[in-house]
Design a protein around this motif. Sequence first.
Motif, PDB file in Angstrom:
ATOM      1  N   LEU A 252      18.456  15.773   6.725  1.00 14.73           N
ATOM      2  CA  LEU A 252      17.295  16.077   7.566  1.00 14.73           C
ATOM      3  C   LEU A 252      16.543  14.766   7.831  1.00 14.73           C
ATOM      4  O   LEU A 252      16.602  13.847   7.007  1.00 14.73           O
ATOM      5  N   PRO A 253      15.838  14.668   8.955  1.00 15.88           N
ATOM      6  CA  PRO A 253      15.274  13.362   9.347  1.00 15.88           C
ATOM      7  C   PRO A 253      13.960  13.026   8.639  1.00 15.88           C
ATOM      8  O   PRO A 253      12.928  12.834   9.263  1.00 15.88           O
TER       9      PRO A 253
ATOM     10  N   GLU B 179       8.943  13.221  31.441  1.00 13.71           N
ATOM     11  CA  GLU B 179       8.019  12.217  30.883  1.00 13.71           C
ATOM     12  C   GLU B 179       8.183  10.880  31.616  1.00 13.71           C
ATOM     13  O   GLU B 179       7.197  10.201  31.920  1.00 13.71           O
TER      14      GLU B 179
ATOM     15  N   ALA C 155       8.909   6.345  27.730  1.00 19.88           N
ATOM     16  CA  ALA C 155       9.890   7.354  28.154  1.00 19.88           C
ATOM     17  C   ALA C 155      11.209   6.688  28.539  1.00 19.88           C
ATOM     18  O   ALA C 155      12.290   7.164  28.156  1.00 19.88           O
TER      19      ALA C 155
ATOM     20  N   LEU D 274      12.632  14.354  28.550  1.00 23.42           N
ATOM     21  CA  LEU D 274      12.503  12.903  28.705  1.00 23.42           C
ATOM     22  C   LEU D 274      12.417  12.516  30.176  1.00 23.42           C
ATOM     23  O   LEU D 274      11.661  11.611  30.543  1.00 23.42           O
TER      24      LEU D 274
ATOM     25  N   PRO E 216      18.248   7.261  23.043  1.00 30.57           N
ATOM     26  CA  PRO E 216      17.846   8.597  22.556  1.00 30.57           C
ATOM     27  C   PRO E 216      17.675   8.663  21.037  1.00 30.57           C
ATOM     28  O   PRO E 216      16.959   9.526  20.534  1.00 30.57           O
ATOM     29  N   GLU E 217      18.303   7.723  20.328  1.00 31.77           N
ATOM     30  CA  GLU E 217      18.204   7.755  18.860  1.00 31.77           C
ATOM     31  C   GLU E 217      16.796   7.451  18.359  1.00 31.77           C
ATOM     32  O   GLU E 217      16.492   7.703  17.194  1.00 31.77           O
TER      33      GLU E 217
ATOM     34  N   GLU F 108      21.364  13.548  18.951  1.00 31.36           N
ATOM     35  CA  GLU F 108      20.296  12.920  18.164  1.00 31.36           C
ATOM     36  C   GLU F 108      19.171  13.913  17.868  1.00 31.36           C
ATOM     37  O   GLU F 108      18.879  14.800  18.664  1.00 31.36           O
ATOM     38  N   TRP F 109      18.485  13.682  16.735  1.00 35.84           N
ATOM     39  CA  TRP F 109      17.443  14.603  16.268  1.00 35.84           C
ATOM     40  C   TRP F 109      16.406  14.916  17.352  1.00 35.84           C
ATOM     41  O   TRP F 109      16.105  16.071  17.630  1.00 35.84           O
ATOM     42  N   GLY F 110      15.848  13.857  17.934  1.00 31.46           N
ATOM     43  CA  GLY F 110      14.763  14.064  18.895  1.00 31.46           C
ATOM     44  C   GLY F 110      15.222  14.822  20.116  1.00 31.46           C
ATOM     45  O   GLY F 110      14.500  15.686  20.646  1.00 31.46           O
ATOM     46  N   ILE F 111      16.439  14.527  20.560  1.00 30.64           N
ATOM     47  CA  ILE F 111      16.986  15.189  21.742  1.00 30.64           C
ATOM     48  C   ILE F 111      17.318  16.647  21.406  1.00 30.64           C
ATOM     49  O   ILE F 111      17.100  17.555  22.219  1.00 30.64           O
TER      50      ILE F 111
ATOM     51  N   ASN G 290      13.504  23.282  22.246  1.00 29.20           N
ATOM     52  CA  ASN G 290      12.246  23.726  22.862  1.00 29.20           C
ATOM     53  C   ASN G 290      12.477  24.289  24.262  1.00 29.20           C
ATOM     54  O   ASN G 290      11.825  25.254  24.668  1.00 29.20           O
TER      55      ASN G 290
ATOM     56  N   MET H 193      13.094   5.545  25.543  1.00 29.96           N
ATOM     57  CA  MET H 193      13.750   6.648  24.817  1.00 29.96           C
ATOM     58  C   MET H 193      14.962   7.180  25.575  1.00 29.96           C
ATOM     59  O   MET H 193      15.914   7.659  24.971  1.00 29.96           O
ATOM     60  N   ILE H 194      14.921   7.106  26.908  1.00 31.88           N
ATOM     61  CA  ILE H 194      16.105   7.526  27.668  1.00 31.88           C
ATOM     62  C   ILE H 194      17.253   6.555  27.419  1.00 31.88           C
ATOM     63  O   ILE H 194      18.401   6.960  27.235  1.00 31.88           O
TER      64      ILE H 194
ATOM     65  N   MET I 286      18.090  16.331  28.230  1.00 27.98           N
ATOM     66  CA  MET I 286      17.264  15.191  28.619  1.00 27.98           C
ATOM     67  C   MET I 286      16.118  15.577  29.557  1.00 27.98           C
ATOM     68  O   MET I 286      15.387  14.706  30.037  1.00 27.98           O
TER      69      MET I 286
ATOM     70  N   GLU J 226       1.213  21.071  28.718  1.00 22.15           N
ATOM     71  CA  GLU J 226       0.706  20.204  27.648  1.00 22.15           C
ATOM     72  C   GLU J 226      -0.090  19.013  28.170  1.00 22.15           C
ATOM     73  O   GLU J 226      -1.026  18.569  27.524  1.00 22.15           O
TER      74      GLU J 226
ATOM     75  N   LYS K  41       8.278   9.873  19.015  1.00 24.51           N
ATOM     76  CA  LYS K  41       7.421  11.062  19.150  1.00 24.51           C
ATOM     77  C   LYS K  41       6.479  11.164  17.944  1.00 24.51           C
ATOM     78  O   LYS K  41       5.283  11.407  18.106  1.00 24.51           O
TER      79      LYS K  41
ATOM     80  N   ARG L 298      14.067   8.716  19.932  1.00 22.48           N
ATOM     81  CA  ARG L 298      13.187   9.776  20.442  1.00 22.48           C
ATOM     82  C   ARG L 298      12.379  10.422  19.300  1.00 22.48           C
ATOM     83  O   ARG L 298      11.172  10.604  19.398  1.00 22.48           O
ATOM     84  N   ASN L 299      13.066  10.755  18.236  1.00 19.69           N
ATOM     85  CA  ASN L 299      12.407  11.464  17.131  1.00 19.69           C
ATOM     86  C   ASN L 299      11.260  10.639  16.550  1.00 19.69           C
ATOM     87  O   ASN L 299      10.131  11.131  16.392  1.00 19.69           O
TER      88      ASN L 299
ATOM     89  N   GLN M 197       3.060  20.074  19.728  1.00 19.52           N
ATOM     90  CA  GLN M 197       3.296  19.439  21.018  1.00 19.52           C
ATOM     91  C   GLN M 197       4.796  19.186  21.205  1.00 19.52           C
ATOM     92  O   GLN M 197       5.454  18.641  20.330  1.00 19.52           O
ATOM     93  N   ASN M 198       5.322  19.606  22.365  1.00 22.91           N
ATOM     94  CA  ASN M 198       6.759  19.441  22.613  1.00 22.91           C
ATOM     95  C   ASN M 198       7.083  18.181  23.403  1.00 22.91           C
ATOM     96  O   ASN M 198       8.178  17.647  23.300  1.00 22.91           O
ATOM     97  N   THR M 199       6.131  17.742  24.226  1.00 26.00           N
ATOM     98  CA  THR M 199       6.375  16.517  24.981  1.00 26.00           C
ATOM     99  C   THR M 199       5.666  15.356  24.281  1.00 26.00           C
ATOM    100  O   THR M 199       4.772  15.552  23.469  1.00 26.00           O
ATOM    101  N   VAL M 200       6.093  14.160  24.638  1.00 26.06           N
ATOM    102  CA  VAL M 200       5.436  12.968  24.099  1.00 26.06           C
ATOM    103  C   VAL M 200       4.380  12.519  25.100  1.00 26.06           C
ATOM    104  O   VAL M 200       4.648  12.469  26.310  1.00 26.06           O
TER     105      VAL M 200
END
Lengths: 204, 567
Positions: free
Chosen positions: B450-451, A84, B475, A81, B482-483, A23-26, A32, B478-479, A78, A113, B489, B485-486, B388-391
């Motif tokens: 592309l998203p 987090e 969190a 995640l 996972p779809e 998935e995109w976000g993962i 990263n 999203m776990i 993961m 962060e 965020k 997550r994007n 920012q890389n984390t949420v």
Amino acid sequence: MLNVSLNEIYSETYKAYRSVGIEWGIAKDGANLSRWLAEHNFYFLGSTLKNADLYKTGKISLSLRNNTLKKPFSAALMGLLLVEYISSGNVKWQGYIYDYKFLIASMAIIAKEQNVNLILKDNKTTIAYTLEKNIFLQKDKIINTNYFYLEPFHLKEKLSLNHLETLKALPVPKVNKNCWERLKLMAFETYVPESETSKTGAGY
Amino acid sequence: MNIYQSKINFNDDFPLRHPADVMKLDRLGSFHQTRLSFSRQLIDELISNNWKTEIIKWNINSIGTGKAVIKISSKQRIYSLVVFCHQINDDERSDRVIAEKWDMTFSLFLGIPSKEELDEMSKNLKIQELGRHLPKQLTLSRANKSVRVFNSVLNNLSEGKQPDKKMINNIGYLVRTTAVYGNGKFGIADYLPETNDNPLNKPFQAEMLTVYLIRYFSIELVNYLAKEKGKDKSITLSNEISKHVGVGNATGLGMAPFLINHQKLIHKWIQARETAISRVLSIKKLSTYNQTKIFNLIERAYLYTTQWNVDDVIQFKRINVLRKELKDISNNKSLNGLLNNDYPLQNVYLHFINKISIETQEILNSIFIEPFPELLDDLTNEMGTDEQNTVAIGYKVNELIKIIKDKYSWALKIDIMNPDENFYFWYTSQAKLEPRLGATQIDHGKEKQLPFDIPQQVQNGLKILTKLPDDMTGAEAMILHPEIRNIIKRVIINENFPFSEIQNNLVGKKVRPIDLLRCKLSFFGATKYDPKSNLWTRITLFQGAPLPHQLQEENATEWLFPYLVNA
């Protein structure tokens, strides 16, 4: 060996992960983490490729609860995640992890962060912890387990951990040319042949 | 008027405009250069730190091929523009990114390159994307001559005459670039904003310096070739015309995803611009000097529009309206009184806002900001950021649902089942590695899109969230999924950085990618937008900017709205 930039590492990893259906976000999270490892002189490229393969063949778990020695939790995909989750719920977690260095990258990133303090242990020792936006660890220590404990870190434990060192960003290391080409080939899979409609009005 | 009262507001009297107004493509696609634009910031830096420019290698022959190195230095750092000039056939000269040969290829280099580094660059620069480049290169670029203008200027100068001003103005440049790569592309150096001792640490400063120096090189080249051709009879290009020579650029979809992929950065840019507008609208009194400046800038903007010529029908009409409205404002009898009262710029703004086009509203904003650099200094330092890389932690599912309903109401209103709202998909071209737009009903490859289908992702994300327990952490959600997550965020970033999301459907039939390009180009400081379709545009950079030898002249920082007298 080949010089690559951090931006290239991010960009090609992201697309390579996408090429196996992540998935995109993962995929972005994974990219990263690879970038962070590269920036801190960890071996990352072979690990990235291996993680993509394991995902593709279903030999890696994305589940917090359903992970085993044979199908461990993917820290490469993961890890962010997971840190987090632990930070937001102030909970402890334990489980089988594949390639724990990606978890170290995740801890370092969230520490920087969001100033979150976490500690990673195996069943005997502390492997790494984060404090005041820095990560401390014994980088070259050999870890012989796949089972880990990750939890919030409280300052009172620090005294016993003085032997751990912090890390600094370094210039990007050179990468193995063949591995890099493989990553790029995977990334290429996400591209699309240009159609005639796309070309219309695009200045061709 | 829709105003925005939020935690990012500050203590001035006039509130920031609401993201729902600002982050619409029709407004973003009407932005003009401002004092905050990156080319303006570069010139300010070159002036304030007294940068020196020197040609230290000039191995160019009489037909214009060879190499040159231009050194530019401040007290802190030395950089070089390394240029290779090539001979190409007319039919090989394309100003799109799809070209494979160019009149000149060049790179901004950290320090002075050694002979070995120059040799390496001589092999790789000419093949651009196909080469591997050195980590000391900060940019990678190429340009083609505008043959008609270049040859005409060359011939005129060699015969002892200045070129036709009308032609210079109509084209606006001697050379045009097709891509200026930075930030680690093809092996060059990464952009590292946190490096404090780097004078180019603000966004796009290395790219802007590259363009500024190739502009200087293009003028030096034509002067040199005129001298080679005309010998004693030749003259050099006048200061007036040289200053009006910019660098052309052809920009297509390659630039568009940047605004979607760099949410926090875009927020910073727009917030800086909106804050600048708010600050100047909060000024209580204007001195006579500044009142005159505002009058003159309105007049100058009008003159600029008289020399802004395009073929594109939509932009042509917009320029005509802009020209008329600027004239009306300039001639309006109440303008003097409005500027003389308390809160003068606010008065002008509120007096005209509902009577003028968006294009004119935005040019007025550029005008209002211009005379007040002292109000902007801190803003220019706030326009870069690490992504920012984390949420951000701490959000529960019910809070995420509330944020989506509040901040993404525009996306929830879109009927994503309507084929017109899924008319396009964005993808990366296999041939050119550049983003392209495909037609959903016609083209293959949607599975690799592309998203950028934000409304679709928002609606799907909301559907999933509403099935989860209210008090579950984001969190954990999203776990489990996972779809999402994007999009989660994006949503959380947008909650904290409200100017981070374009509030239009980027895959809908009505989308005009040209608006995305213009927004980004306005932050570069582009002028004379000349759309060639909805997908690409020509522009000019640094037109009217001081040349290296003019940097310490009075008013060198003031070059908004380039205009060439008698052109």
